[in-house]
Write an enzyme that holds these catalytic residues in place. Structure first.
Site, short mmCIF file in Angstrom:
data_model
loop_
_atom_site.label_atom_id
_atom_site.label_comp_id
_atom_site.label_asym_id
_atom_site.label_seq_id
_atom_site.Cartn_x
_atom_site.Cartn_y
_atom_site.Cartn_z
N THR A 194 36.00 42.49 44.63
CA THR A 194 36.56 41.25 45.51
C THR A 194 37.87 41.26 46.03
O THR A 194 38.10 41.45 47.31
CB THR A 194 36.10 39.80 44.78
OG1 THR A 194 34.83 39.63 44.10
CG2 THR A 194 36.48 38.58 45.52
N LYS A 246 47.88 35.46 31.00
CA LYS A 246 48.77 35.04 32.00
C LYS A 246 50.05 34.59 31.41
O LYS A 246 51.00 34.76 31.95
CB LYS A 246 48.24 34.37 33.12
CG LYS A 246 47.00 34.68 33.84
CD LYS A 246 46.19 33.79 34.81
CE LYS A 246 44.97 34.50 35.47
NZ LYS A 246 44.27 33.53 36.17
N GLY A 281 40.57 34.70 43.73
CA GLY A 281 39.55 34.88 44.93
C GLY A 281 40.12 36.08 45.68
O GLY A 281 41.33 36.65 45.39
#
Lengths: 444, 444
Positions: free
Chosen positions: A19, A211, A308
Site C-alpha cells: 500500500t 510509535k 494509508g
C-alpha cells in the site's frame, strides 16, 4: 535577469510495493514535476524491488524499473537512497544494514523495526556518515518527527500524548457515537478496509507502543525498555464503560502517553478517559493526533491521517526530498540518540507512574459492599474522587459501582483491584481505566 | 568508546527587547545547556540592542550584553545572525537590509514586514547567499512554515484554512459561550492582557491577512496582492448572528482562507461560519490552528499558541538552531519564492471566489417581503439553501429573515445585498457571513 533556483538530483530504489510502497512509487513517478517545482529536487526512481509486481502493474508503474535482484540494485554506485517499505522486522533489518554497508542512505516507515532495532541501525548509519529518514514511522502523514527534532527544538519536551492508531480510533468513534459493541465496531472497520483480518497489532496497542517508543527516544533522549511500558488495547473494552465515561464528561481514546516526572519519564499505552475539553478528545474516525507540551511553546497539537498509502507516502517523500536538500541529514545528525547527550534521563519502571483511575466493580447488593471496597482502597492510600451506584434493577444480580480516584500509582491500584476481585461480594472482573487530565503548560 | 556528537556554535545579536525579544533573550541565556543538549548547538547571545533596557533588566539579562550602537554590533565580524524582534515596518526593513549587507543571517518574527516587503528582502538575502528565518512570523509557536516548506513538501497544497489571531479567537469564544457582546468580550480580552489598547490590527483582520499572505507565497508560489484579498474583522459582529450560526450547526471563527480553484488561488479573511464537525471549530480561546490540505496527505492540522513571548520565542530559536544545523538555510534555499518556479499560479481577483453565505435581513412583516428578496437573489443566480423567519414578537418592528445559500460569487452576493438593503421593506444593514464547508480531501 530572473534568478534561477538550483536543481538537485537524487536517485532512489524502492523495496516493497504494498500500500505505502505503491503510493510512494506512483507519486514519485506521476508527480515528478510537482515535486521539482515544490522543492527544486528531481527524484529519479530507478528501481522497484519486490517478489511480485502485480500491485505495481495495477498502478501503471513502468516495468523497466522492476527488479528482483536486490544485490544488483545495491551494487549500483549511482544510487543515493534505499526506500524500505517492505514491512516485517528481520528482512528490513538486514536490508537496511546492507544498504548502509553499500553506502546508501535509507528512508523507512517501519516503526516496529525502529522501536526494536533503531539504536543499532542508527549507530551504524552514524559511523558511516549516512542518514536514516524515518518521518513516516510515526503518525503517517503528520510531520511529528520533524516537530520534535526541528520545529520544537528550542523546547524541553514535557509530555507527549498521542492517538497513534487510526484503526483503534475509528472503532472507538463507532462505539462512542453508535453505542455499539467492540466486536460490531471491529467488524465495521474490517468491512471498510480499515482493519486487517488479524487486527491484533492495532487494537492491542502494540503499534501505538512502537510509535511512542520512537518519539520518546527523540523527545526525552531515553532508550525505552519495552517491558517497562504498560500496554493494553481496546479489544477488551466494554461499551458500558465507554458510555459511563461519557456521562462523567470524558471520551475514551487509545492513548500513548510519555511525560517527565521528577523520577523519570513515565510511559504507557492503553484506553483511557480524556476530558472532552481536550483537543485530543475531538479526534474522530481514522485520524491521528499528537499533543506535544514544550516548556516554551506550551501545548501544540499535530493532526492528520496516521496511515494509508498516500498520507504515509507524503512523509516518506518528504524524507527523500529532505535528503537532497540537506534537511534529513541535519535532522538525523543532531537527534537525541547521541549517548553523550542523554546520560541523565531515565524511564520510570512500569507501574510506578501516578494516575487517576476509573474503576467499575460489579457487586452484589448487600450490606458492607461499599465498606469493603473503600477499606481496600484506603489501605492502598487511594483517595476516592467520585462514587456512583444506582439502585438494583429487576433481575440484576450484580450492580455496577463506578468510582473515580485521585492520583495513585498503577501498582497500588492493581493491588487494590486484585483484592477487590477476590471479595466474595464482587464479580471477578473489575474494569480499570486511567483518567488523563489536561497536562499543565509550563510557559511563563 | 561512546560516540561524541559534533558541537556547533552560533553567535547572535538580538534587536528589540519587548515581549518576544525578552522571552527569546531569557531562553537563550537561561536554557543554553538545554538547547545544547537538544540540538548540539551552542548559541551565544553576544548583544542585545534596544533604546531602553528596563524590560531586559527586569528579566535579569546581564547588562554586559546591552548595546545601543547598532552600527558597532553590525560591524562585529564574529557575529553570525541578527534576530529582528523590534516590530514596526520601516525600521526593521532598513535593519534587515543592513544586516544582509554586513553578511549576517537574519531571523525575524515580523509578519507585517514580510507580507509587505518580503520579496525584496528575500531576494537580497539570496543574492548574498544568506538566510532569513521567519518561522515565528506565522502562528507563533506552531511550526507551520516548516510544515509547508518541509513536512508537507511532497504535496501540492490544495488549501489552507487558518485561525491565526488569538485575540480575535478569544473574543469569539467569549461571545459564543457566554452570549456576550463584541464590546464586552473585547473589554474582557483587554483586562486579561490579551488585547492591546488599540486592537484594530487584531480584530479587523489585518494581522491575519499578513500571515495568510506569507503562507500562501510558500504554499502556492504566488505573490499576493493585498488589494485582492477581501479582509473583514470581527469588530462589527453581532451576537445574534453568532447564536443564529450555532442554531444552524456552525461556529463563527475569524478565518484566513486560501485555496486553489481552476482559475487561480482564492484568498480572503473574515468572520465565517464553519461546521461544528470541523477541527477548526474546536479551537478555543487564544489558541491558533492551521488546516492544510495536501494532495497526498489529505487534511492536516497544526495547533498551538499563536502569540505570546515564550511560544513565539520557541519558533525564533528553532530558526537560530536551524541556522547552525543547516536546516533553516536549506528551507530558505528551496522555497517557492523562486520566480522561475512560479510562473503559472495566479491569484483570483477579489470578489470572484465562490462561497456559500449566511444572510440576515431585517424586514418588516408585510406581504411581498420574501418575494422581493427571493426575486433579487434569483436574478443574481443565487440559490437559497435554507430560509428561516419566526413570527413577529410583540413590539418588534423589524424581524430577522435568516437565509443560507448555495455557492455563488462574492460579487453577485454583494450586488444582491445592495439591492436588498435599498428595498423600503428592509432595514439597511443586511449581515453577510461566508459559510465554510469541509474542504474535500483529494487523496486516493
Amino acid at each position: 535577469m530572473r534568478p534561477m533556483s538550483a536543481r538537485k538530483r537524487i536517485r532512489a530504489a524502492l523495496v516493497g510495493c504494498g500500500t505505502v510502497g505503491g503510493a510512494t512509487a506512483r507519486i514519485l513517478l506521476q508527480d515528478k514535476e510537482l515535486l521539482l517545482r515544490r522543492s527544486g529536487v528531481e527524484v529519479e526512481l530507478v528501481a522497484l524491488v519486490d517478489k511480485s509486481f502485480d500491485h505495481a502493474r495495477s498502478l501503471g508503474i513502468p516495468e523497466d524499473i522492476f527488479r528482483s535482484d536486490l544485490d544488483e540494485v545495491l551494487a549500483d554506485p549511482t544510487l543515493d537512497v534505499i526506500i524500505e517499505l517492505a514491512g516485517g522486522v528481520e528482512f528490513p533489518r538486514t536490508l537496511i544494514s546492507r544498504a548502509l554497508d553499500a553506502g546508501k542512505h535509507v528512508v523507512t516507515a517501519n516503526k516496529a523495526l525502529l522501536a526494536l532495532h533503531g539504536r543499532e541501525l542508527f549507530a551504524k548509519a552514524r559511523e558511516k556518515g549516512l542518514t536514516i529518514g524515518f518521518e513516516a514511522s510515526c503518525a503517517g502523514g503528520i510531520p511529528v518527527i520533524r516537530a520534535i527534532t526541528d520545529g520544537l527544538l528550542a523546547n524541553e519536551i514535557d509530555a507527549i500524548y498521542g492517538i497513534l492508531n487510526g484503526t483503534s480510533n475509528y472503532i472507538l468513534s463507532e462505539m462512542i457515537h453508535k453505542g455499539s459493541s467492540y466486536a460490531d465496531s471491529l467488524d465495521q472497520a474490517q468491512q471498510i478496509g480499515l482493519a486487517e483480518a488479524d487486527p491484533s497489532l492495532d487494537v492491542q496497542g502494540g503499534d501505538t507502543a512502537h510509535k511512542i517508543a520512537i518519539m520518546s527516544s527523540l523527545a526525552f533522549g531515553i532508550s525505552p525498555e519495552f517491558t517497562d511500558i504498560p500496554v493494553s488495547g481496546i479489544d477488551n473494552l466494554d461499551e458500558q464503560d465507554v458510555l459511563a465515561g461519557r456521562d462523567l464528561g470524558y471520551v475514551v481514546k487509545l492513548l500513548a502517553v510519555a511525560h517527565r516526572t521528577p523520577l523519570g519519564v513515565a510511559m504507557w499505552v492503553g484506553p483511557a478517559f480524556i476530558s472532552r475539553e481536550h483537543p485530543l478528545a475531538w479526534v474522530e474516525g481514522p485520524f491521528n493526533a499528537v499533543s506535544i507540551y514544550g516548556h516554551a511553546v506550551g501545548h501544540t497539537l499535530f493532526y492528520g491521517r496516521g496511515a494509508g498509502g498516500d498520507p504515509t507516502a507524503s512523509a516518506v517523500i518528504s524524507d527523500i526530498l529532505g535528503l537532497a536538500l540537506g534537511i534529513t541529514p541535519a535532522l538525523f545528525g543532531h537527534t537525541g540518540f547521541w549517548p553523550d547527550r542523554n546520560g541523565e534521563t531515565r524511564q520510570l519502571p512500569a507501574g510506578s507512574e501516578e494516575l487517576r483511575f476509573y474503576l467499575r466493580i460489579m457487586a452484589v447488593d448487600k450490606p458492607g459492599v461499599l465498606a469493603a471496597i473503600s477499606t481496600i482502597l484506603a489501605r492502598e492510600q487511594i483517595s476516592i474522587a467520585s462514587l456512583h451506584q444506582n439502585e438494583q434493577a429487576r433481575g440484576q444480580e450484580l450492580i455496577p459501582v463506578v468510582i473515580t480516584t485521585h492520583t495513585c500509582t498503577r501498582q497500588a491500584m492493581n493491588r487494590a483491584v486484585q483484592e477487590i476481585n477476590a471479595l466474595d461480594i464482587t464479580g471477578a472482573g473489575a474494569v480499570l481505566l486511567p483518567i488523563v487530565d489536561e497536562h499543565p503548560e509550563k510557559i511563563s
